[in-house]
Write a protein that holds these residues in place. Structure first.
Motif, PDB file in Angstrom:
ATOM      1  N   ARG A  67      -0.604  -9.398  -0.494  1.00 48.77           N
ATOM      2  CA  ARG A  67       0.009  -9.365   0.521  1.00 48.77           C
ATOM      3  C   ARG A  67       1.234  -8.653   0.847  1.00 48.77           C
ATOM      4  O   ARG A  67       1.594  -8.126   1.934  1.00 48.77           O
ATOM      5  N   ASP A  68       1.883  -8.790  -0.352  1.00 49.57           N
ATOM      6  CA  ASP A  68       3.167  -8.056  -0.355  1.00 49.57           C
ATOM      7  C   ASP A  68       2.930  -6.417  -0.467  1.00 49.57           C
ATOM      8  O   ASP A  68       3.656  -5.472   0.530  1.00 49.57           O
ATOM      9  N   PHE A  69       1.937  -5.889  -1.100  1.00 49.78           N
ATOM     10  CA  PHE A  69       1.501  -4.564  -1.010  1.00 49.78           C
ATOM     11  C   PHE A  69       1.166  -4.072   0.550  1.00 49.78           C
ATOM     12  O   PHE A  69       1.637  -3.070   0.964  1.00 49.78           O
ATOM     13  N   ASN A  70       0.354  -4.967   1.069  1.00 47.64           N
ATOM     14  CA  ASN A  70      -0.145  -4.543   2.611  1.00 47.64           C
ATOM     15  C   ASN A  70       1.168  -4.445   3.211  1.00 47.64           C
ATOM     16  O   ASN A  70       1.360  -3.544   4.167  1.00 47.64           O
ATOM     17  N   ASN A  71       2.054  -5.574   3.265  1.00 47.49           N
ATOM     18  CA  ASN A  71       3.286  -5.249   4.151  1.00 47.49           C
ATOM     19  C   ASN A  71       3.983  -4.091   3.633  1.00 47.49           C
ATOM     20  O   ASN A  71       4.597  -3.614   4.799  1.00 47.49           O
ATOM     21  N   LEU A  72       3.971  -3.768   2.479  1.00 49.04           N
ATOM     22  CA  LEU A  72       4.939  -2.553   2.197  1.00 49.04           C
ATOM     23  C   LEU A  72       4.307  -1.204   2.805  1.00 49.04           C
ATOM     24  O   LEU A  72       5.006  -0.480   3.221  1.00 49.04           O
ATOM     25  N   MET A  73       3.153  -1.348   2.770  1.00 43.17           N
ATOM     26  CA  MET A  73       2.291  -0.112   3.359  1.00 43.17           C
ATOM     27  C   MET A  73       2.542   0.112   4.882  1.00 43.17           C
ATOM     28  O   MET A  73       2.567   1.097   5.405  1.00 43.17           O
ATOM     29  N   ALA A  74       2.616  -1.082   5.420  1.00 40.71           N
ATOM     30  CA  ALA A  74       2.739  -1.039   7.045  1.00 40.71           C
ATOM     31  C   ALA A  74       4.236  -0.679   6.876  1.00 40.71           C
ATOM     32  O   ALA A  74       4.473   0.083   8.129  1.00 40.71           O
ATOM     33  N   HIS A  75       5.138  -1.314   6.185  1.00 43.11           N
ATOM     34  CA  HIS A  75       6.597  -0.929   6.369  1.00 43.11           C
ATOM     35  C   HIS A  75       6.687   0.704   6.363  1.00 43.11           C
ATOM     36  O   HIS A  75       7.188   1.589   6.970  1.00 43.11           O
ATOM     37  N   SER A  76       6.121   1.041   5.336  1.00 44.77           N
ATOM     38  CA  SER A  76       6.112   2.716   4.801  1.00 44.77           C
ATOM     39  C   SER A  76       5.460   3.396   6.013  1.00 44.77           C
ATOM     40  O   SER A  76       6.062   4.647   6.307  1.00 44.77           O
ATOM     41  N   ALA A  77       4.358   2.994   6.398  1.00 48.83           N
ATOM     42  CA  ALA A  77       3.720   3.757   7.483  1.00 48.83           C
ATOM     43  C   ALA A  77       4.626   3.979   8.843  1.00 48.83           C
ATOM     44  O   ALA A  77       4.869   4.909   9.530  1.00 48.83           O
ATOM     45  N   ASN A  78       5.294   2.731   9.226  1.00 52.99           N
ATOM     46  CA  ASN A  78       5.836   2.770  10.241  1.00 52.99           C
ATOM     47  C   ASN A  78       7.398   3.410  10.148  1.00 52.99           C
ATOM     48  O   ASN A  78       7.825   3.891  11.184  1.00 52.99           O
ATOM     49  N   ILE A  79       7.825   3.528   9.091  1.00 53.24           N
ATOM     50  CA  ILE A  79       8.989   4.415   9.053  1.00 53.24           C
ATOM     51  C   ILE A  79       8.779   6.004   9.138  1.00 53.24           C
ATOM     52  O   ILE A  79       9.240   6.664   9.681  1.00 53.24           O
TER      53      ILE A  79
END
Length: 586
Positions: free
Chosen positions: A349-361
């Motif tokens: 769950r955290d990994f997925n959130n981090l990937m979304a965060h990174s993609a959107n940056i």
DNA sequence: CAGATGTTGTCCCT
DNA sequence: AGGGACAACATCTG
């Protein structure tokens, strides 16, 4: 003395336990100061008497937010149950929830003015979900104009995603760290932060914390629209006339039919108690791939995801419940490990959130779309007939149709069922874009989550994070071994309930006599297969192979044109790729 | 650069 | 039930 008036704005994070933003609000209201480290409860957070401040907990039913924009009736019901439960819990503590309907950007400034609000607290939205970004920026500007101080506290994940102390992408010595793009490198990153320890959850505030500035008697009769839920403008596409009956129908649903009993923090904590705390051996040895996706009566997993997605349950509370239960398990019990263990589920769950965060940056707002930097371009087709058949559970493949029926009815299916239908829609059979599938899931799933939903669709469609497209789920055989009698299909596709087990996964192989005896009329009350899996899955693998080659060619061309700057040093920033090697002939 | 690894495939063999 | 072939992906490790 200037009095402090704090508004705590609930959006997600619909809970009192482990809620740092709420504790900050209480600390401000009681002592006029922020809780210095955000780790102590408000009741321990300061010295001396209070400043006579006040706190207004607020929820805005916003039809444009991620949680309501595309939601099914099921999902709207679940959300409102969460809000009601929050109101109940606040009232038990001498406070209450003030609920308004509409656009928070218009509503909140009016309330700041009316209540003379000085501070606004809320949970930070860290994934960069486009609507939330726009909304929060507008609120920040309005607050600045109104002289309201805003405090956004991260509490959606085990650790903050962004560049803050203790966060996953915290700057170390001025150097941006590499954002991991695989689960194992994510786990390694986590293990380097405070030796992998997860901070303990914060206690829920109690009645004493609310004793100053609890309820405002002047507003007791205002902002109570939850008593009249049919006035809420959901779901999209329903006329006002339809909404009343829809609500009534929802209220009459037998919640015991659903794996998800009801929304709300109270039920979430009870479910955590029942599934995890009370079952130490089960918890310690949990392995996700070993759980069954054909259970008919109740889920084989914890089914806590809807509570996590709305923040009724804190991931850190769940993490420590799992840790405690695992300690209590018998010595002989096998301890499973991430990524398949229950801790592993929270790490995903955290990994997925981090990937979304990174993609959107890298590309703001791109995560849910094909422009996502982690997404490979695949030339999907667009066939409304195929999409409609998939959505409606009319593909002619009973296992797929059963999953889609459970999704439609309960708003929840087991993870492996989701794998089956997502593979079927995209690279496996129908060759439709993962975006349209994700869109449908977003509307139907009680646990719809911005980061997790797109991650899983990228994965299953082999567009990102997972690339072994030659591993393809069969809509016939995948569950035959686990559920040879097809009980799951009989439950969810009642038209087929009387077929002999031999034909339940492949009704088109039965002769007319057998079909007639079971009351099945192919092409009439149950469709023939819309595609031939054996044929299309092979064709699709070739298409994937070609799409990957073209992707690599583009990467190579980009390399020749010089590096593209990407701020987070992710995998996407390292264009390499030699041209694909010729297959060796032996 | 080669080899290992990757939450959860299928089919066929013994 | 367990193992290898299938045809062979990307990413990480050393």
């Amino acid at each position: 003395m200037t009095s402090v008036v704090v508004m705590h704005w609930f959006r997600k994070g619909l809970r009192l336990h482990d809620n740092p933003g709420l504790l900050q609000a209480l600390s401000l209201a009681r002592y006029g100061t922020e809780n210095d480290d955000g780790k102590r409860n408000a009741k321990n957070g300061g010295e001396g008497g209070g400043v006579g401040g006040r706190i207004y907990p607020v929820y805005v039913v916003d039809p444009n937010c991620y949680q309501l924009l595309k939601c099914s009736v099921n999902r709207a019901r679940f959300l409102l149950e969460c809000v009601k439960d929050l109101d109940n819990s606040l009232r038990e503590r001498g406070s209450r929830l003030y609920v308004a309907i509409g656009d928070p950007v218009e509503i909140l400034p009016r309330l700041w003015d009316e209540w003379k609000v000085t501070h606004l607290t809320h949970e930070a939205d860290e994934t960069g979900e486009p609507y939330a970004v726009e909304r929060d920026e507008a609120i920040r500007v309005a607050a600045s104009k109104a002289g309201v101080e805003v405090l956004a506290c991260p509490s959606e994940t085990l650790r903050p995603l962004g560049n803050v102390p203790g966060g996953y992408v915290a700057n170390v010595g001025g150097m941006a760290i590499n954002v991991p793009s695989t689960m194992s490198s994510f786990q390694q990153l986590l293990s380097r932060i405070d030796r992998g320890n997860i901070p303990p959850p914060l206690d829920a505030p109690n009645e004493i914390d609310f004793q100053e500035g609890g309820r405002d008697a002047n507003y007791d009769d205002k902002y109570l629209p939850l008593e009249h839920p049919w006035e809420i403008p959901w779901p999209r596409g329903y006329s006002r006339e339809e909404i009343g009956p829809v609500w009534n129908r929802v209220d009459c649903l037998d919640s015991s039919l659903s794996p998800i009993a009801k929304g709300g923090e109270t039920i979430a904590l009870r479910r955590l108690q029942l599934t995890v705390t009370a079952r130490p051996d089960w918890t310690a040895s949990f392995e996700k791939p070993m759980t069954s996706c054909t259970e008919v009566s109740s889920p084989s997993t914890t089914a806590l995801s809807p509570y996590l997605s709305l923040g009724c349950l804190s991931p850190r509370t769940a993490w420590h419940a799992v840790a405690d239960a695992t300690k209590r398990a018998q010595a002989k019990t096998n301890r499973s490990k991430p990524p398949v263990s229950l801790h592993g589920q929270l790490l995903w769950r955290d990994f997925n959130n981090l990937m979304a965060h990174s993609a959107n940056i890298q590309h703001p707002g791109s995560w849910g779309r094909m422009t996502n930097p982690y997404c490979r371009e695949v030339p999907w087709s667009s066939d409304p007939k195929l999409l409609l058949a998939w959505k409606g559970g009319r593909t002619g493949y009973p296992w797929i149709d059963a999953c889609m029926a459970q999704l439609r009815t309960q708003g929840w299916i087991h993870h492996l069922g989701r794998h089956s239908v997502a593979c079927f829609l995209t690279r496996g059979d129908l060759w439709q874009s993962w975006e349209v599938g994700a869109d449908h899931f977003e509307g139907q799933l009680l646990d719809a989550d911005y980061a997790l939903n797109s991650f899983n669709w990228l994965w299953l469609s082999c567009s990102g994070f997972f690339y072994q497209y030659f591993r393809c789920y069969s809509p016939v055989t995948f569950q035959k071994k686990n559920d040879p009698n097809g009980n799951y299909i009989r439950r969810w596709v009642p038209e087929l309930a009387n077929l002999p087990a031999k034909y339940i996964y492949e009704p088109w192989t039965a002769n007319v006599g057998i079909l007639n005896a079971a009351g099945v009329r192919l092409g009439a009350n149950y469709p023939r297969p819309i595609v031939d899996h054996a044929v299309v899955s092979k064709e699709n693998m070739s298409k994937m192979s070609l799409a990957y080659k073209e992707h690599n060619d583009r990467q190579a061309a980009t390399k020749n044109n010089g590096r593209k700057a990407t701020p987070l040093g992710s995998a996407a920033s390292q264009p390499k790729k030699k041209v694909k090697k010729q297959t060796k002939i032996v």
